[in-house]
Every structure is written in C-alpha cells, then in structure tokens.
Design a protein around this motif. Structure first.
Motif, short mmCIF file in Angstrom:
data_model
loop_
_atom_site.label_atom_id
_atom_site.label_comp_id
_atom_site.label_asym_id
_atom_site.label_seq_id
_atom_site.Cartn_x
_atom_site.Cartn_y
_atom_site.Cartn_z
N UNK A 140 0.82 -1.20 0.00
CA UNK A 140 0.00 0.00 0.00
C UNK A 140 0.86 1.26 0.00
N UNK A 141 1.93 1.25 0.80
CA UNK A 141 2.83 2.41 0.85
C UNK A 141 3.50 2.63 -0.51
N UNK A 142 3.93 1.54 -1.14
CA UNK A 142 4.57 1.68 -2.46
C UNK A 142 3.56 2.18 -3.49
N UNK A 143 2.33 1.68 -3.44
CA UNK A 143 1.30 2.10 -4.39
C UNK A 143 0.97 3.58 -4.21
N UNK A 144 0.78 4.00 -2.96
CA UNK A 144 0.49 5.41 -2.71
C UNK A 144 1.66 6.30 -3.11
N UNK A 153 3.33 10.28 -9.52
CA UNK A 153 2.66 10.48 -10.81
C UNK A 153 1.88 11.80 -10.81
N UNK A 154 1.15 12.07 -9.75
CA UNK A 154 0.36 13.30 -9.68
C UNK A 154 1.25 14.53 -9.58
N UNK A 155 2.36 14.43 -8.86
CA UNK A 155 3.27 15.57 -8.74
C UNK A 155 3.90 15.88 -10.10
N UNK A 156 4.31 14.84 -10.85
CA UNK A 156 4.89 15.07 -12.17
C UNK A 156 3.87 15.71 -13.12
N UNK A 157 2.60 15.24 -13.04
CA UNK A 157 1.57 15.83 -13.89
C UNK A 157 1.36 17.31 -13.56
N UNK A 158 1.42 17.66 -12.29
CA UNK A 158 1.26 19.06 -11.90
C UNK A 158 2.45 19.90 -12.35
N UNK A 159 3.64 19.34 -12.27
CA UNK A 159 4.83 20.07 -12.72
C UNK A 159 4.79 20.29 -14.23
N UNK A 160 4.36 19.30 -14.99
CA UNK A 160 4.25 19.48 -16.44
C UNK A 160 3.20 20.54 -16.79
N UNK A 161 2.10 20.54 -16.04
CA UNK A 161 1.06 21.55 -16.28
C UNK A 161 1.60 22.95 -16.01
N UNK A 162 2.37 23.11 -14.94
CA UNK A 162 2.93 24.42 -14.62
C UNK A 162 3.97 24.84 -15.66
#
Length: 206
Positions: free
Chosen positions: A93-97, A103-112
C-alpha cells in the motif's frame, strides 16, 4: 487342693496360646487381604499387567504433551504468518500510494511548465487544466488561483465554474506561495465539492 494340683502348670498357658494367637493372626491377615484388594483391581494383581498399565499411562501422557506443544507451535506459526501478510500489505500500500503521489506531482509540474502565455482568461485556463490534469490522471478536479488568493477557475467532471471564493486566508495557499515545489495538504473538505480531498499545489511564476 489336691484336685487343683492335678492340673498341669502348663495347661493354662497352652489353652491361652491356643485360644488367643489364632484370633490375632486371622484379624491381621484379613486386614492385609482387604487392603490388597482395595489398592489394586483384581485384573492388576499381576506384575506384568501393572507394568503394562504404567507404560500405557506414560505413553498417553507423552502424546498429550506432544499435542500441546504442537498446538502452541501451530498458533505461533499462524500468528507469525498473519503478521507477515499484514506487513506485506502495508508495504504494498505504501509503495502504491508513493507511486501515485509521484505520478500526480509530475503531472502538476508538467502543467505548470506548459502554462499558457497567450492569455490568462478563465476559458484559456480551463482548457489548459482540463487537457493537462483531468484525463489520464488521478485528479478529480483542478483549479487556478491568482496571486491575491481568489479562485480564477474550477474544472471537474461536471464542467467549468468560476466560484466566488478566496483562499488567501488558507494555510495551504500560503504554503504553496512560499514553496517552489509541489505542496501536498492534509485531508480537508473541498472548497467547492464539499467532499474530503487532498490538495496538490504548485506556484506558477511568469
């Protein structure tokens, strides 16, 4: 006197011995026989049977002790296996989270990094957020906030909205503006949806 003298001196002793000794000997023998019958059943009167019975009892006792020890070992093994399974589930669970957060942080950085420069009106920002964050990511909604803390646009599955909402007094907004990295909030209630959410924020400097 003469008549009395005719009785042999030993006759009284012989009569006493004949009358008393057999009575005492019979009483003791009967007591020993009774004790012997009560101590052992009649079928255990043989020494071989007694040895066999003792060996059988010892065997049963050994089986009981062995079964108790095996039961204890089995319980400890089951407990250890359950603990190992729980630890493996926690690690998974820790690895999945962790993977989802990256993944979400990279998507936000690409958007910025691809923030539109030709305009900052609500429609342009909504199209950018919807195209960059909502499809194929784990974000359920996205919004843009101006430097003054006012929400410029809010996008989710229901469409585009412009809520009359200010985040200037929120700790999360101040943390984002003071950081150069992705900031992740504690679980909070969404400002627009009213549902429990975790916010990801990143400042866009132009």
């Amino acid at each position: 006197t003469a008549a009395s003298a005719d009785i042999p001196p030993t006759m009284d002793a012989d009569l006493f011995a004949d009358d008393s000794a057999p009575a005492r000997r019979g009483w003791r023998e009967r007591l020993r026989a009774l004790a012997s019958r009560r101590a052992w059943p009649h079928w255990l009167g043989s020494l071989k049977l007694r040895i066999a019975a003792g060996a059988t009892l010892a065997l049963l006792l050994g089986i009981a002790v062995t079964a108790w020890q095996l039961t204890g070992h089995a319980e400890r093994d089951l407990l250890r296996q359950a603990q190992e399974r729980e630890a493996a589930q926690v690690r998974w669970l820790a690895a999945s989270l962790g993977a989802r957060v990256r993944q979400m942080s990279l998507a936000l950085e690409r958007t910025a990094a691809r923030w539109p420069t030709e305009g900052d009106d609500a429609d342009t920002l909504a199209r950018h957020l919807e195209a960059s964050l909502l499809p194929g990511t784990l974000f359920s909604s996205a919004f843009a906030v101006g430097p003054d803390g006012r929400m410029r646009v809010y996008v989710d599955g229901a469409g585009t909205r412009i809520p009359q909402l200010s985040l200037a007094d929120r700790d999360f907004f101040r943390s984002v503006m003071q950081s150069e990295r992705v900031t992740i909030s504690e679980p909070v209630t969404g400002h627009v949806s009213g549902e429990p959410v975790v916010l990801f924020g990143l400042p866009v400097w132009r």
